[in-house]
Every structure is written in C-alpha cells, then in structure tokens.
Design a protein around this motif. Structure first.
Motif, PDB file in Angstrom:
ATOM      1  N   ALA A  79     -12.162  11.348 -39.225  1.00  0.00           N
ATOM      2  CA  ALA A  79     -13.177  11.783 -40.174  1.00  0.00           C
ATOM      3  C   ALA A  79     -13.395  13.283 -40.049  1.00  0.00           C
ATOM      4  CB  ALA A  79     -14.461  11.023 -39.912  1.00  0.00           C
ATOM      5  N   ALA A  80     -13.333  13.771 -38.792  1.00  0.00           N
ATOM      6  CA  ALA A  80     -13.556  15.203 -38.577  1.00  0.00           C
ATOM      7  C   ALA A  80     -12.503  16.046 -39.290  1.00  0.00           C
ATOM      8  CB  ALA A  80     -13.538  15.492 -37.082  1.00  0.00           C
ATOM      9  N   ASP A  81     -11.304  15.537 -39.389  1.00  0.00           N
ATOM     10  CA  ASP A  81     -10.245  16.283 -40.079  1.00  0.00           C
ATOM     11  C   ASP A  81     -10.569  16.461 -41.551  1.00  0.00           C
ATOM     12  OD1 ASP A  81      -8.706  16.559 -37.803  1.00  0.00           O
ATOM     13  OD2 ASP A  81      -7.765  14.589 -38.101  1.00  0.00           O
ATOM     14  N   LEU A  82     -11.294  15.520 -42.110  1.00  0.00           N
ATOM     15  CA  LEU A  82     -11.663  15.618 -43.522  1.00  0.00           C
ATOM     16  C   LEU A  82     -12.952  16.418 -43.700  1.00  0.00           C
ATOM     17  CD1 LEU A  82     -11.093  12.017 -44.918  1.00  0.00           C
ATOM     18  CD2 LEU A  82      -9.735  14.040 -45.365  1.00  0.00           C
ATOM     19  N   LEU A  83     -13.921  16.173 -42.796  1.00  0.00           N
ATOM     20  CA  LEU A  83     -15.255  16.744 -42.991  1.00  0.00           C
ATOM     21  C   LEU A  83     -15.372  18.149 -42.417  1.00  0.00           C
ATOM     22  CD1 LEU A  83     -17.409  13.619 -42.104  1.00  0.00           C
ATOM     23  CD2 LEU A  83     -16.752  14.451 -44.354  1.00  0.00           C
ATOM     24  N   GLY A  84     -14.764  18.364 -41.279  1.00  0.00           N
ATOM     25  CA  GLY A  84     -14.888  19.652 -40.614  1.00  0.00           C
ATOM     26  C   GLY A  84     -15.385  19.454 -39.202  1.00  0.00           C
ATOM     27  N   ARG A  85     -15.413  20.520 -38.436  1.00  0.00           N
ATOM     28  CA  ARG A  85     -15.854  20.393 -37.049  1.00  0.00           C
ATOM     29  C   ARG A  85     -16.414  21.714 -36.556  1.00  0.00           C
ATOM     30  NH1 ARG A  85     -10.286  19.349 -36.441  1.00  0.00           N
ATOM     31  NH2 ARG A  85     -10.840  17.277 -35.696  1.00  0.00           N
ATOM     32  N   THR A  93     -20.753  28.835 -31.189  1.00  0.00           N
ATOM     33  CA  THR A  93     -20.061  27.843 -32.004  1.00  0.00           C
ATOM     34  C   THR A  93     -20.359  28.070 -33.476  1.00  0.00           C
ATOM     35  OG1 THR A  93     -21.890  26.325 -31.834  1.00  0.00           O
ATOM     36  CG2 THR A  93     -20.140  26.094 -30.192  1.00  0.00           C
ATOM     37  N   PHE A  94     -19.446  27.667 -34.291  1.00  0.00           N
ATOM     38  CA  PHE A  94     -19.695  27.727 -35.740  1.00  0.00           C
ATOM     39  C   PHE A  94     -19.071  26.489 -36.399  1.00  0.00           C
ATOM     40  CE2 PHE A  94     -15.609  29.639 -35.208  1.00  0.00           C
ATOM     41  CZ  PHE A  94     -14.892  29.288 -36.329  1.00  0.00           C
ATOM     42  N   TRP A  95     -19.569  26.152 -37.548  1.00  0.00           N
ATOM     43  CA  TRP A  95     -19.074  24.987 -38.278  1.00  0.00           C
ATOM     44  C   TRP A  95     -17.953  25.388 -39.230  1.00  0.00           C
ATOM     45  CZ3 TRP A  95     -19.011  19.940 -38.260  1.00  0.00           C
ATOM     46  CH2 TRP A  95     -18.597  19.258 -39.415  1.00  0.00           C
ATOM     47  N   GLN A  96     -16.904  24.633 -39.192  1.00  0.00           N
ATOM     48  CA  GLN A  96     -15.781  24.890 -40.100  1.00  0.00           C
ATOM     49  C   GLN A  96     -15.637  23.694 -41.047  1.00  0.00           C
ATOM     50  OE1 GLN A  96     -13.300  27.559 -40.202  1.00  0.00           O
ATOM     51  NE2 GLN A  96     -12.890  26.413 -42.101  1.00  0.00           N
ATOM     52  N   TYR A 137     -22.413  13.175 -46.330  1.00  0.00           N
ATOM     53  CA  TYR A 137     -23.289  13.336 -45.181  1.00  0.00           C
ATOM     54  C   TYR A 137     -22.489  13.829 -43.989  1.00  0.00           C
ATOM     55  CZ  TYR A 137     -26.452  12.089 -41.401  1.00  0.00           C
ATOM     56  OH  TYR A 137     -27.247  12.125 -40.277  1.00  0.00           O
ATOM     57  N   LEU A 138     -22.886  15.020 -43.498  1.00  0.00           N
ATOM     58  CA  LEU A 138     -22.204  15.550 -42.321  1.00  0.00           C
ATOM     59  C   LEU A 138     -23.032  15.219 -41.091  1.00  0.00           C
ATOM     60  CD1 LEU A 138     -21.139  19.101 -43.588  1.00  0.00           C
ATOM     61  CD2 LEU A 138     -19.810  17.005 -43.598  1.00  0.00           C
ATOM     62  N   GLU A 139     -22.521  14.258 -40.335  1.00  0.00           N
ATOM     63  CA  GLU A 139     -23.270  13.760 -39.182  1.00  0.00           C
ATOM     64  C   GLU A 139     -23.483  14.857 -38.139  1.00  0.00           C
ATOM     65  OE1 GLU A 139     -21.353  10.368 -37.564  1.00  0.00           O
ATOM     66  OE2 GLU A 139     -22.940  10.022 -36.101  1.00  0.00           O
ATOM     67  N   ARG A 140     -22.443  15.648 -37.927  1.00  0.00           N
ATOM     68  CA  ARG A 140     -22.495  16.652 -36.858  1.00  0.00           C
ATOM     69  C   ARG A 140     -23.565  17.706 -37.106  1.00  0.00           C
ATOM     70  NH1 ARG A 140     -17.061  16.456 -34.763  1.00  0.00           N
ATOM     71  NH2 ARG A 140     -16.852  14.239 -34.403  1.00  0.00           N
ATOM     72  N   THR A 141     -23.762  18.084 -38.336  1.00  0.00           N
ATOM     73  CA  THR A 141     -24.723  19.148 -38.622  1.00  0.00           C
ATOM     74  C   THR A 141     -25.998  18.601 -39.239  1.00  0.00           C
ATOM     75  OG1 THR A 141     -23.768  19.468 -40.803  1.00  0.00           O
ATOM     76  CG2 THR A 141     -22.884  20.836 -39.049  1.00  0.00           C
ATOM     77  N   GLY A 142     -25.948  17.347 -39.623  1.00  0.00           N
ATOM     78  CA  GLY A 142     -27.112  16.746 -40.258  1.00  0.00           C
ATOM     79  C   GLY A 142     -27.283  17.170 -41.703  1.00  0.00           C
TER      80      GLY A 142
ATOM     81  N   ARG B 426      -9.630   6.144 -22.817  1.00  0.00           N
ATOM     82  CA  ARG B 426     -10.274   7.463 -22.851  1.00  0.00           C
ATOM     83  C   ARG B 426      -9.210   8.543 -22.960  1.00  0.00           C
ATOM     84  NH1 ARG B 426     -15.495   8.023 -20.546  1.00  0.00           N
ATOM     85  NH2 ARG B 426     -14.856   9.815 -19.339  1.00  0.00           N
ATOM     86  N   ARG B 427      -9.318   9.298 -24.017  1.00  0.00           N
ATOM     87  CA  ARG B 427      -8.337  10.372 -24.197  1.00  0.00           C
ATOM     88  C   ARG B 427      -9.030  11.712 -24.030  1.00  0.00           C
ATOM     89  NH1 ARG B 427      -4.614   9.469 -29.275  1.00  0.00           N
ATOM     90  NH2 ARG B 427      -6.588   9.542 -30.375  1.00  0.00           N
ATOM     91  N   LYS B 428      -8.475  12.516 -23.161  1.00  0.00           N
ATOM     92  CA  LYS B 428      -9.097  13.805 -22.874  1.00  0.00           C
ATOM     93  C   LYS B 428      -8.638  14.870 -23.855  1.00  0.00           C
ATOM     94  CE  LYS B 428     -10.423  13.703 -18.074  1.00  0.00           C
ATOM     95  NZ  LYS B 428     -10.382  14.506 -16.862  1.00  0.00           N
ATOM     96  N   ALA B 429      -9.378  15.963 -23.859  1.00  0.00           N
ATOM     97  CA  ALA B 429      -9.026  17.141 -24.659  1.00  0.00           C
ATOM     98  C   ALA B 429      -8.707  16.802 -26.101  1.00  0.00           C
ATOM     99  CB  ALA B 429      -7.859  17.875 -24.009  1.00  0.00           C
ATOM    100  N   GLN B 430      -9.669  16.157 -26.721  1.00  0.00           N
ATOM    101  CA  GLN B 430      -9.496  15.792 -28.127  1.00  0.00           C
ATOM    102  C   GLN B 430     -10.308  16.732 -29.009  1.00  0.00           C
ATOM    103  OE1 GLN B 430      -7.492  13.143 -29.210  1.00  0.00           O
ATOM    104  NE2 GLN B 430      -6.844  13.433 -27.096  1.00  0.00           N
ATOM    105  N   PRO B 431      -9.863  16.940 -30.218  1.00  0.00           N
ATOM    106  CA  PRO B 431     -10.645  17.798 -31.125  1.00  0.00           C
ATOM    107  C   PRO B 431     -11.986  17.160 -31.516  1.00  0.00           C
ATOM    108  CG  PRO B 431      -8.689  16.968 -32.220  1.00  0.00           C
ATOM    109  CD  PRO B 431      -8.594  16.527 -30.804  1.00  0.00           C
ATOM    110  N   SER B 432     -12.098  15.855 -31.360  1.00  0.00           N
ATOM    111  CA  SER B 432     -13.388  15.228 -31.609  1.00  0.00           C
ATOM    112  C   SER B 432     -13.538  14.058 -30.660  1.00  0.00           C
ATOM    113  CB  SER B 432     -13.481  14.745 -33.049  1.00  0.00           C
ATOM    114  OG  SER B 432     -12.533  13.732 -33.259  1.00  0.00           O
ATOM    115  N   GLY B 433     -14.747  13.607 -30.431  1.00  0.00           N
ATOM    116  CA  GLY B 433     -14.931  12.495 -29.513  1.00  0.00           C
ATOM    117  C   GLY B 433     -16.403  12.269 -29.203  1.00  0.00           C
ATOM    118  N   ASP B 434     -16.633  11.329 -28.308  1.00  0.00           N
ATOM    119  CA  ASP B 434     -18.010  10.944 -28.019  1.00  0.00           C
ATOM    120  C   ASP B 434     -18.652  11.801 -26.923  1.00  0.00           C
ATOM    121  OD1 ASP B 434     -16.662   7.684 -28.188  1.00  0.00           O
ATOM    122  OD2 ASP B 434     -17.620   8.828 -29.796  1.00  0.00           O
TER     123      ASP B 434
END
Lengths: 274, 660
Positions: A79-85, A93-96, A137-142, B426-434
C-alpha cells in the motif's frame, strides 16, 4: 452542457485528432469509457494478456488530454508503494506522495495494471476512492484527500491466470464499471498488424489465421493464448526481412511454451501456414 | 530343412512385393503427442485422442506375385470416429523420411478439417433430424468418401500456403508410386492363363471399372475437386494414403445400448461398438449373434462349430487386468473379436463380483441418495436426475492413532511445510512495516552520505493468512487394486497419501475434507465420507482412511458435482478441489469413453464457475492424452512414480496454494 453533448464533443474531438498513439477501436469501449468518465466512475478492464488493455488506456488518456500514471502491480507491491511514505532527509523526515496519491491530488488517470498481482491489502486502499466518497485516506499522516475532479481510477487484470491465491475480492470488484476485452476480430487484428508492423495485408491475414489456430490450444495444451502483442512482434521482425518460420518460432512459439513436443507441433503448424 | 527353406522363400517373396522403405520408416509413437496438439490446433475435436490404426481389408486388384506372397490384402488406412483418430502405426511410403513424417501431419490436418466439416454438417441438419445427424459421421458411402476428402483437401490447400506446397509434393510422389503399382498389377497380367480366357469378358469389364476408378482418383489427387462422382466399381482402388477412410462399418451402430440391461439383450439388435482396453491396436469389434439360446436339444454339424479363436465369450465389462496371457495373446492375433453379451458364459474368469456387498457389511448409507445431473454431449445439455449419488460412511471403524511409519513420513513433510513459514515472518530493513528497525536506522545515520532512495528502517511482520478450504476427492475404483510394485497397490499409495496429507493439512491450518468415490452405473455412485469440513481430524478419521478398499468404477462427473456443491458452501476466498485418481472416468454404461470424458469436463467447468479451483493429481502415465482437455494445461499433475505420491502430493498442494 448536458452529459450527452459532453460525450459527443469528446468523441468528436477524438475522431478529428491525429493520433500519435494507435488504437484500433474494437467495440463500444470508447463510449463506455467516456460515459464512466462523465460520472467519475472507476473502470475495471478484464482481458487476456497482450490484447490491448494498456494501449487502450494510453489512447484514452491521450485523447482526453489527461495525465496518465501507470503502476504495474507485482507481488511485492505494498500500500505504501501506492500511497507514499515518510522519507528521512538532513532536515528530518518528510512525506513523499506515491503515484496514486499524486494522481488523486493533481487529477489524471491512475492506471493499476494487472491489479490481481498486487497483495490483497493493497487493493483495500482503493475502496474509499472507488465509491461515492472519492477520497483517499493516508493512515501514516492522518490526511484525508478529496479526489481532484479530473481524477479517474482504471484497473485491469487478466482473469485467465489460475493462481487461486490471486483474485479480486468481490467487495473490490463491485466498485467498478467493468469491461471485458478479448483479442480483436480477425479483420481488426490484421489491420493492427498492418498498421503496427507495416507488413502486407495478405501476410497479416496469414499471421492472424495462425494466431487463431494456436488460440484453439489455450487452456488445453498452452497456458495462455497467443497475444496480439506477440503477433505484432513476429510481424515487425518479418517486416525487416526475418524469415517467417524464424520470426514465428522466436516471437510466438518460444514465448508460449517450454514443452518440446508442443514446440515441435506448433512449428509444424507454422510451416503449414507459410 | 523344410522350415528353413520356407523361411527363406517367405523372406524372398515378401521382399519382392513389399514397397516399404525400411530406412526411412517413421513410427507413429514418435509423433503421437505432437500430432494430438496439431490436430487440436487445426480445429479437430479436443475430446478425441489419436491412436494406431489396425489393418483393414481392401479388395484391391493384386498382381500374381502379390497373390503368391499372400500380401496386399490388408492395409493400414487412416480413419476417425467419435472417439479418436486412427493413424497407421508406421509410414514407410516414401524414400524421404521427412516426407513420411509430413504425411502424418497432412493426415492429421485433413482429419481435423473433415471433423470440422462433419460438425458443421451436423449443426445444419440438427434441427431437421437429430437422429440422422448423430449417425452422419459414421455412415459414409464411397461417394461421400470421395467427395469429403476432396472438399477437405481443397480447403486446406487454399487456406494454408505451407500445406499447399506439402500437398503438391505428397500428391506428386503418391501418383508416381501409384502408376508404378498400377502398371505392375493391372497391365502385366499373365495373358496365357486359362482362367483369363474363360472369363475374359467379365475380367476386362471389371478391370475397366477399376481403371476408371483409378483414373478418377489420380485426377482428383492431382486437382482436388474436379470430379464429384465416384465411378461405380466392384473392387477397391489401391489405398489412397493421402485420404482418410470411413470408420469401420459396424452393424447398427449409433443406438444407445445399455450393456447392463439384460432384459433388453434379448430384443435389442442395435449395438454400439465395443473395445478392448488392453490391446493397443483396437480390434474390429463385431457382436456375434449369441442371443439365441438352445433349448436343451443340441443339433449341430461338427464342421460348423466355431473354434475358440472365432468366438470368444469375452466380457467387455470386466476389469482390464485380465491376467490370462493366453486370452490376450489370442485377442492380439485375431482380426475380429466377437464380443458376447452374455456375462454368465465366462463367469469363472471374471475377477470380481459385480453384486454389491450385503447391506450389513457395507458402509452406512446416509439418506436415500442425491439425484445429480449429467452432461449429454450429443444433446449438448445437462440431463437432470441422471444419476444417484449415495453418501456413505464407515460406521464401525476402530479409532487409530498415527502409526510410527506414517509419523516418520509426516515429519519429513512437516519439515517442508515449516520451511514455507507457518510462524509470522519478521523481515528486517523494510521500506514499510509495523516496527522501526533501529539497526537499519543507525546504520544509515552513520553513513556520511545518505542515499534517500535506500531508506528502509522498518521491521515487517507478515502473518500467514492462508484462508484455504480444500476438498480431497480420492478415486477408489477397482483399477486402484493394481500393483505398482512388488509390495504396494495403487490403493495403498492413495491411503498413505491421504493419511500423511491430512496430518500436513491439519498442521497447516487449512480447512479440509476427505471424500472417496466409486460407482456402479448411474444408479449407484458411492460417495464415502472420511472427514467432512466440520469434523475435527481425529483417530476416527484415520481409522476410516485405513479402511478404504477399492471397488467398482469411476463415475467422476457425479462425484465432482457433489464435491463442488459441498465446497462452494464454504466461506473463505480460496477453495481447492483436489482430485486424486489413477485413470480416465469410466463406468459400465455409456459412461465409458467419450460420454464420461465430456461429462467430467462439464463438471469441472461447473466447478470453475462456482469459483473453485479443481486440480487433478494422477498416477496415470497416459494422463497427457486426456487431462489437458479435462482440467486445462495447468490444472493437473502427473506423478510418474506412484510410490512417491505421499511425498509429492503435499508439495503439489503447497505449490498450488503458494502465498505470494
């Protein structure tokens, strides 16, 4: 301007324009696209591989003069690949924005190619976007982003893939205006080959007949049918002087099968045509 | 000495008349699988198979030499009927090997085209007369044969440039060979023989007919489509290797005849052709009229008694593993086998009793049975209430713990399953995760130049949520009683597989059910429950699996339909219908052959429409012939080493349900 006149103007404008992206209209898909667009409805395109789904979307984006954001979905698409991170820079940090978020903000057609390949949790983010709410809805940034008026969501998938773990959830499917694509009719397909590869109509017809014969084997001896794309490849190689048998072997037979016996049988079939 | 001379003479005389080119001989078996694909691609019926043809008698004009040698009476000609295309076991006609091979492909293309013609003709006549349409494929007269082949040839050579070139080469060669042959047999007749003078007029007249017919054949081989009337001729022309012949004429073919219906036996004179599974080249089957029973007083002429080789009361319904080698050998040597309808006559040879076990010894029947439809391919529709499926359960099983040998096997398989990760990964060093991956963050922080595209500071915990329902349907027909090696029967391997696989599935956490099936005609499809979805896997289930025994036949369509129903009622996204079998669908009635194949295919199509994933695991090495048509190219797996099934089955399943 009423809906009908809007569609008419759009269609007219389209026919008048010189096309840089070639697309051979098969049926009423252009009209359906225009109707759906007039109401901001998301579109789902189903069809076998290489039958012209992506080309159609590119063509429509060009005709409608909208920006096209294409995402080819794959196993690891999150989902992050579509929404951003969030990214980290020297200032913190900044939002992309991801490609989908960008299209939602700025308007444009977001095309998720082969959506069936993406993980299931990925497709859930589309839900609020593909119904009447039209918001992301962007969960990470609300943040809740209302979709731009020119934003349109188009997804495609190939229903032929029989991996049982992959498939669109019914709840996702039911949010789309859906169209089924298939390989073009023999006449249209021959025209496409002539246009794309510049071969003679007679040769194009023979290739199309070969394609029709091979398509009889799909789901029995072959996993997938020969696509129009592969036929175009073969036609292109032939147009530059490649021998017909060689072009068909490398552009059609080898990509379709690893089985030696099938390969031999198809080679004999090619010899029957040329 | 006599024997030696005889052999030398035979060798010499045969060599004098044979026209085969041994060096360039091409065998059917080398090309079989390619030809089948080619046949389908050219538009032939996907349900048909391709088999070796047997020799057929043709009454051609033979030369004196051929008469002395006793040759040229029977020929391998190609033909097709509803079930398969028959091609010669070898072709050695030309001096060029490629040409011999091409002839196989030409015949296959022609057969596919003829098949298309037949189907379109059937479609046209279907509305007016259904019965005639069904028979039109089999009843061909000489004129139809002459015209149909021409028409098909014309179509192929106009539509396919490559075939046009091939045909002209083949036709040229065939015509050359024919003219040599005709010169040898027609023109160089010994003119001084007494019989020739005596019957001169008659002979010439016949020859004239034959010459006309030969000329007509030669003309249309050169230019197909120019003559549409076959000259009447009492003899057969030389075999035309480029053409397909009509199916072998069987009296009264086409009527639906239920071989189990003993009452009809006495009245019904129309029968369908039978077959023998064991003999590769199918024999011309002819039902002898053995319906007349003697009434005590036996009046016979000794010289009119049939010998054993002329009429065998061979029961076509019996198991195909008749271990009486003599019968097999005799059958192979015969050209025509007379099949008797009277099962009693050879009762001693029948290896099993068709009567069902007494109710007391049988499994407990649950309910009165379920009526299920069947697909009639001739009518192209589902026939409602065509068969009765009886759900059964073993009610008096001993609960059984997993034995030590199964435990060992299960351990191996569980190790395999552990490998794919049943615990959260558990996968480390991921671009996203919990969670944040501090290590990765610090690593990055320490770098003097930071690459913003490689910012992977999360730990991703992936939960395995398989959400799979699997129904396993095992074939328990009598054919599973066959031995695969010195120790094991097929049924033992199936039992072991179910035993181990159910342990693996329990561990994996997938919901599963285990069923088995067999059948005795449409009225009794036995559907055994070992474990349904709601039962927990227990020692009782193991006890039931341990008790499975082979019996009866394989009415696969009904079992698949019932399983699909059960599976489709389950929630969840992924539903696998796993069928474990050892051969084709078959049963005592019309279910054998094409009907069974088409019904099973339809049942699978229905299952797919219900959103299920049907998958077949078979140990039948010949599965390639029919499984692609039933399940599609990626819908089945053939386990060549049957004893490996318990190990391979879980692997296949994992592959099938692999989480991406």
């Amino acid at each position: 301007m009423t809906l009908d006149t809007r569609i008419e103007t759009a269609t007219e404008a389209m026919t008048k324009k010189a096309n840089s992206c070639y697309y051979q209209v098969q049926d009423n898909e252009v009209d359906i696209f225009n109707f759906a667009m007039a109401h901001n409805l998301p579109i789902l395109i189903k069809g076998p591989t290489g039958c012209g789904k992506t080309r159609f979307v590119e063509y429509m984006a060009q005709e409608l003069e909208r920006e096209l954001v294409t995402v080819s979905c794959h196993d690891d698409l999150t989902a992050a690949d579509l929404l951003g991170r969030h990214l980290v820079s020297s200032d913190g940090t900044f939002w992309q924005d991801g490609p989908l978020t960008r299209a939602v903000r700025n308007g444009g057609i977001c095309y998720l190619d082969e959506i069936i390949e993406a993980r299931k949790d990925t497709t859930v983010v589309l839900h609020s976007l593909s119904d009447h709410r039209r918001e992301l809805y962007l969960e990470r940034t609300g943040e809740v982003i209302k979709a731009h008026k020119d934003f349109m969501l188009v997804v495609s998938y190939n229903p032929g893939y029989q991996n049982m773990m992959k498939g669109l959830k019914p709840s996702t499917r039911q949010r789309f205006v859906a169209m089924s694509f298939d390989y073009p009719t023999p006449e249209n397909e021959a025209d496409i080959l002539v246009h794309e590869a510049g071969i003679s109509l007679e040769l194009a017809k023979t290739l199309v007949k070969l394609g029709a014969d091979i398509r009889r084997l799909s789901d029995i001896d072959l996993k997938a049918a020969v696509s129009t794309r592969l036929l175009i490849y073969a036609a292109k190689m032939m147009s530059s002087g490649c021998h017909a048998q060689m072009a068909c072997l490398h552009c059609i037979i080898e990509p379709l099968t690893d089985e030696t016996e099938t390969n031999k049988a198809l080679s004999t079939l090619v010899n029957a045509h040329f | 000495m006599e024997e030696v001379v005889g052999k030398i003479w035979d060798k010499w005389i045969t060599s004098q008349v044979t026209t085969d080119h041994v060096d360039t001989k091409v065998h059917f078996s080398e090309l079989q699988s390619q030809l089948l694909i080619y046949y389908r691609a050219m538009g032939g019926d996907g349900a048909k198979s391709i088999e070796m043809a047997e020799k057929r008698e043709l009454n051609i004009h033979r030369s004196t030499m051929q008469k002395i040698a006793g040759s040229h009476k029977q020929f391998y000609v190609s033909w097709q009927d509803e079930r398969s295309l028959r091609l010669p076991p070898y072709i050695a006609l030309f001096t060029d090997k490629n040409l011999n091979q091409s002839l196989y492909f030409w015949l296959t293309a022609l057969a596919a085209q003829l098949d298309k013609q037949r189907r379109s003709a059937q479609l046209n006549t279907h509305d007016t007369n259904n019965h005639d349409a069904n028979n039109s494929g089999s009843v061909l007269n000489q004129n139809d044969w002459f015209n149909d082949n021409q028409q098909a040839t014309c179509h192929l050579i106009t539509e396919y440039a490559g075939l046009r070139r091939l045909y002209s080469t083949l036709a040229h060669e065939v015509l050359r060979l024919r003219s040599i042959e005709i010169d040898a047999s027609l023109k160089k007749q010994p003119t001084s023989s007494l019989s020739h003078h005596l019957f001169k007029g008659d002979f010439f007249n016949k020859d004239n007919d034959l010459e006309q017919a030969e000329k007509a054949i030669a003309t249309v081989l050169k230019i197909p489509g120019v003559i549409n009337q076959y000259p009447p001729c009492s003899k057969d022309v030389l075999p035309v290797p480029l053409w397909l012949y009509p199916p072998i004429d069987v009296q009264g073919q086409g009527a639906n005849f239920d071989p189990m219906d003993e009452k009809n036996n006495q009245k019904n004179s129309k029968r369908k052709p039978g077959e023998l599974q064991e003999i590769e080249q199918r024999k011309k089957a002819q039902y002898a009229d053995d319906n007349r029973k003697t009434d005590g007083l036996l009046v016979f002429q000794a010289e009119a008694l049939m010998t054993w080789t002329e009429q065998i009361n061979l029961d076509r319904c019996q198991s195909d593993e008749d271990d009486d080698a003599d019968v097999t050998q005799i059958a192979k040597d015969l050209d025509i086998i007379s099949l008797s309808r009277h099962r009693k006559a050879n009762a001693a040879r029948i290896r099993f009793d068709l009567d069902l076990p007494a109710a007391a010894q049988d499994d407990l029947r649950l309910g009165d049975g379920i009526l299920l439809p069947e697909w009639d391919y001739k009518q192209q529709r589902l026939v409602d209430n065509a068969c009765v499926l009886q759900t059964m359960i073993s009610d008096d099983v001993e609960p059984m713990a997993l034995s030590s040998e199964y435990q060992k096997l299960s351990q191996d398989i569980l190790a395999l399953f552990a490998h794919i990760g049943l615990t959260p990964n558990r996968r480390k060093a991921q671009p996203s995760g919990d969670e944040i991956d501090l290590d990765a963050w610090i690593d990055n922080f320490a770098l003097p130049v930071k690459d913003s595209s490689k910012q992977a500071f999360y730990i991703d915990t992936q939960h395995q949520n398989r959400d799979v329902n699997c129904l396993i349907l095992a074939d328990l027909s009598l054919s599973t009683e066959a031995y695969i090696d010195d120790k094991q029967r097929v049924i033992d391997v199936i039992r072991d597989s179910l035993m181990v696989f159910s342990e693996a599935l329990t561990r994996l956490g997938d919901d599963f059910a285990l069923y088995g099936f067999s059948s005795v005609r449409s009225q009794h499809v036995r559907f055994h429950i070992f474990k349904n979805f709601d039962m927990p896997h227990s020692d009782h289930v193991r006890g039931r699996i341990a008790r499975i025994e082979p019996g009866y036949y394989t009415r696969m369509g009904a079992a698949i339909r019932q399983s699909s129903q059960l599976l489709s009622q389950r929630g969840g996204a992924n539903k696998v219908l796993l069928i474990i079998t050892d051969g084709k669908p078959n049963d005592l009635d019309q279910y054998e052959g094409r009907y069974g194949i088409e019904d099973t295919r339809q049942a699978i199509v229905e299952a797919k429409l219900l959103g299920l994933v049907p998958y077949c695991v078979t140990i039948d090495k010949k599965g390639h012939d029919y499984l692609p048509y039933l399940f599609g190219s990626n819908g089945f797996a053939i386990v060549s080493n049957a004893s490996e099934l318990p190990r391979v089955l879980p692997k296949i399943y994992l592959h099938l349900t692999a989480v991406h």
